[in-house]
Scaffold this motif. Sequence first.
Motif, PDB file in Angstrom:
ATOM      1  N   UNK A 169      45.714  32.371  68.124  1.00  0.00           N
ATOM      2  CA  UNK A 169      46.843  33.252  68.418  1.00  0.00           C
ATOM      3  C   UNK A 169      47.653  32.726  69.602  1.00  0.00           C
ATOM      4  N   UNK A 170      46.953  32.230  70.609  1.00  0.00           N
ATOM      5  CA  UNK A 170      47.639  31.646  71.772  1.00  0.00           C
ATOM      6  C   UNK A 170      48.488  30.454  71.334  1.00  0.00           C
ATOM      7  N   UNK A 171      47.937  29.598  70.496  1.00  0.00           N
ATOM      8  CA  UNK A 171      48.673  28.424  70.019  1.00  0.00           C
ATOM      9  C   UNK A 171      49.892  28.835  69.216  1.00  0.00           C
ATOM     10  N   UNK A 172      49.766  29.889  68.407  1.00  0.00           N
ATOM     11  CA  UNK A 172      50.882  30.338  67.577  1.00  0.00           C
ATOM     12  C   UNK A 172      52.024  30.905  68.413  1.00  0.00           C
ATOM     13  N   UNK A 173      51.698  31.485  69.561  1.00  0.00           N
ATOM     14  CA  UNK A 173      52.723  32.095  70.406  1.00  0.00           C
ATOM     15  C   UNK A 173      53.295  31.128  71.433  1.00  0.00           C
ATOM     16  N   UNK A 174      52.611  30.048  71.720  1.00  0.00           N
ATOM     17  CA  UNK A 174      53.074  29.115  72.738  1.00  0.00           C
ATOM     18  C   UNK A 174      54.380  28.460  72.307  1.00  0.00           C
ATOM     19  N   UNK A 175      55.432  28.554  73.128  1.00  0.00           N
ATOM     20  CA  UNK A 175      56.720  27.962  72.746  1.00  0.00           C
ATOM     21  C   UNK A 175      56.603  26.459  72.528  1.00  0.00           C
ATOM     22  N   UNK A 176      57.271  25.940  71.515  1.00  0.00           N
ATOM     23  CA  UNK A 176      57.189  24.490  71.266  1.00  0.00           C
ATOM     24  C   UNK A 176      57.829  23.667  72.363  1.00  0.00           C
ATOM     25  N   UNK A 177      58.698  24.298  73.176  1.00  0.00           N
ATOM     26  CA  UNK A 177      59.386  23.559  74.232  1.00  0.00           C
ATOM     27  C   UNK A 177      58.685  23.705  75.586  1.00  0.00           C
ATOM     28  N   UNK A 178      57.403  24.123  75.573  1.00  0.00           N
ATOM     29  CA  UNK A 178      56.679  24.256  76.829  1.00  0.00           C
ATOM     30  C   UNK A 178      56.550  22.891  77.496  1.00  0.00           C
ATOM     31  N   UNK A 179      57.035  22.746  78.731  1.00  0.00           N
ATOM     32  CA  UNK A 179      57.036  21.426  79.372  1.00  0.00           C
ATOM     33  C   UNK A 179      55.713  21.118  80.046  1.00  0.00           C
ATOM     34  N   UNK A 180      55.527  19.845  80.380  1.00  0.00           N
ATOM     35  CA  UNK A 180      54.406  19.451  81.218  1.00  0.00           C
ATOM     36  C   UNK A 180      54.678  19.907  82.644  1.00  0.00           C
ATOM     37  N   UNK A 181      53.640  19.979  83.451  1.00  0.00           N
ATOM     38  CA  UNK A 181      53.809  20.359  84.847  1.00  0.00           C
ATOM     39  C   UNK A 181      54.628  19.310  85.588  1.00  0.00           C
ATOM     40  N   UNK A 182      55.433  19.792  86.548  1.00  0.00           N
ATOM     41  CA  UNK A 182      56.265  18.891  87.328  1.00  0.00           C
ATOM     42  C   UNK A 182      55.399  17.986  88.197  1.00  0.00           C
ATOM     43  N   UNK A 183      55.877  16.777  88.422  1.00  0.00           N
ATOM     44  CA  UNK A 183      55.199  15.826  89.298  1.00  0.00           C
ATOM     45  C   UNK A 183      56.181  15.353  90.362  1.00  0.00           C
ATOM     46  N   UNK A 184      55.677  14.528  91.266  1.00  0.00           N
ATOM     47  CA  UNK A 184      56.543  14.002  92.326  1.00  0.00           C
ATOM     48  C   UNK A 184      57.705  13.197  91.754  1.00  0.00           C
ATOM     49  N   UNK A 185      57.498  12.588  90.581  1.00  0.00           N
ATOM     50  CA  UNK A 185      58.531  11.737  89.998  1.00  0.00           C
ATOM     51  C   UNK A 185      59.532  12.515  89.150  1.00  0.00           C
ATOM     52  N   UNK A 186      59.315  13.816  89.002  1.00  0.00           N
ATOM     53  CA  UNK A 186      60.216  14.608  88.173  1.00  0.00           C
ATOM     54  C   UNK A 186      61.513  14.877  88.925  1.00  0.00           C
ATOM     55  N   UNK A 187      62.669  14.453  88.398  1.00  0.00           N
ATOM     56  CA  UNK A 187      63.925  14.709  89.111  1.00  0.00           C
ATOM     57  C   UNK A 187      64.307  16.180  89.032  1.00  0.00           C
ATOM     58  N   UNK A 188      64.984  16.703  90.051  1.00  0.00           N
ATOM     59  CA  UNK A 188      65.416  18.103  90.025  1.00  0.00           C
ATOM     60  C   UNK A 188      66.372  18.373  88.864  1.00  0.00           C
ATOM     61  N   UNK A 189      66.311  19.581  88.334  1.00  0.00           N
ATOM     62  CA  UNK A 189      67.202  19.992  87.245  1.00  0.00           C
ATOM     63  C   UNK A 189      68.507  20.485  87.852  1.00  0.00           C
ATOM     64  N   UNK A 190      69.642  19.895  87.507  1.00  0.00           N
ATOM     65  CA  UNK A 190      70.914  20.358  88.080  1.00  0.00           C
ATOM     66  C   UNK A 190      71.333  21.693  87.481  1.00  0.00           C
ATOM     67  N   UNK A 191      71.888  22.568  88.315  1.00  0.00           N
ATOM     68  CA  UNK A 191      72.372  23.881  87.879  1.00  0.00           C
ATOM     69  C   UNK A 191      73.838  24.035  88.250  1.00  0.00           C
ATOM     70  N   UNK A 192      74.598  24.689  87.371  1.00  0.00           N
ATOM     71  CA  UNK A 192      75.961  25.059  87.739  1.00  0.00           C
ATOM     72  C   UNK A 192      76.002  26.574  87.988  1.00  0.00           C
ATOM     73  N   UNK A 193      77.182  27.096  88.308  1.00  0.00           N
ATOM     74  CA  UNK A 193      77.298  28.508  88.668  1.00  0.00           C
ATOM     75  C   UNK A 193      76.885  29.431  87.523  1.00  0.00           C
ATOM     76  N   UNK A 194      77.211  29.061  86.291  1.00  0.00           N
ATOM     77  CA  UNK A 194      76.835  29.900  85.152  1.00  0.00           C
ATOM     78  C   UNK A 194      75.325  29.903  84.953  1.00  0.00           C
ATOM     79  N   UNK A 195      74.671  28.767  85.220  1.00  0.00           N
ATOM     80  CA  UNK A 195      73.205  28.715  85.155  1.00  0.00           C
ATOM     81  C   UNK A 195      72.596  29.662  86.181  1.00  0.00           C
ATOM     82  N   UNK A 196      73.120  29.622  87.398  1.00  0.00           N
ATOM     83  CA  UNK A 196      72.564  30.464  88.462  1.00  0.00           C
ATOM     84  C   UNK A 196      72.753  31.946  88.143  1.00  0.00           C
TER      85      UNK A 196
END
Length: 339
Positions: A169-196
């Motif tokens: 059941x957990x696997x069926x509900x888990x979103x397919x776009x679930x990302x891996x955990x962030x690491x030191x090498x992960x660049x920041x995600x840019x946001x614009x005003x509409x995103x915020x």
Amino acid sequence: MATYLDTPGRVCRSLSEEDMELVHALQINGRASFREIADVLGISDQTAARRWARLRSAGKLRVLGLTDPIRLGNSVWLVRVRCTPDAASSLGKAMARRPDTTWVNLDSGGTEISCSVRTRSPGPEESPLLQKLPRTPQVVDLSAHCSLHVFFGHDLGPINKRGPLTAAQVAALTPPDTPDRATDATPPVPLDDSDRQLLDLLARDGRAATGDLAAATGLSPSTVRRRITELRSAGALYFDVEYHPDILQQSFRAALWLEIDPSRLAEAGSALAAHPEVAYATATTGTANLYASIDVATAQLFYRYLTESVATLPGLRHTATAPIQRTLKGPGPYLPTTA
């Protein structure tokens, strides 16, 4: 797992098994449709919607759309403020009203405040709160510890460990776009005003209808759906369930500060994260380099946890604890208590 604003003297009441299944499903995927949830739980979508409406209208829980500070290039500081007894409550409430704080607690018999503060830079110098607190007359002592690596938390809570849903059941509900955990090498995600603006709305209601979000932001519904998916896939956005304290079934909470041999820190943090008593765990700066929030039913069980589970952590050098007396603010925007 998050908690709603606490009120002293409340009696714990447990959710039904059916409600817990719904809560577990929402913790896994906060924006899953009632049809998706119903298919996994084996109920009708009307039943799922009715249960959600009852719990939400009663103030028992809400779904929050929150942001991962690492993915946005922010830093998180765990702050401990020791103050005069007459000032702790009023100062804590003032800190809870600030948009840059989360998890504002009164600890240690009401003489210490602990909270999480987010800054936009690696250091605390851009935090008005951290600059102001040392100059506050009622503050006796202050320490700030940067969160370095979250072992357990964000979209994960105790219900992920103890919830009623099966692995399938957990696997069926888990979103397919679930990302891996962030690491030191992960660049920041840019946001614009509409995103915020979109993220601010989701922080108050993670299940807000797409049409309502579109009307509030001026974006098209298709753009709202696409941007939520993109932000979630990038790890900038995740969903959490915030609970009122009378359904937690735990009456003793404590902050746990551990000093671990640095060579064993990753090992100890991973072991700590697996403990069912742990609601949050992170590596921090400072002599006490591992912090955890603990939820258990009684002080006696907390003693057993310390002597049987914590005592066996690899590389353990020192332990310090502080009972959490009251939570003034959880992970979402501040909501004044009405009870």
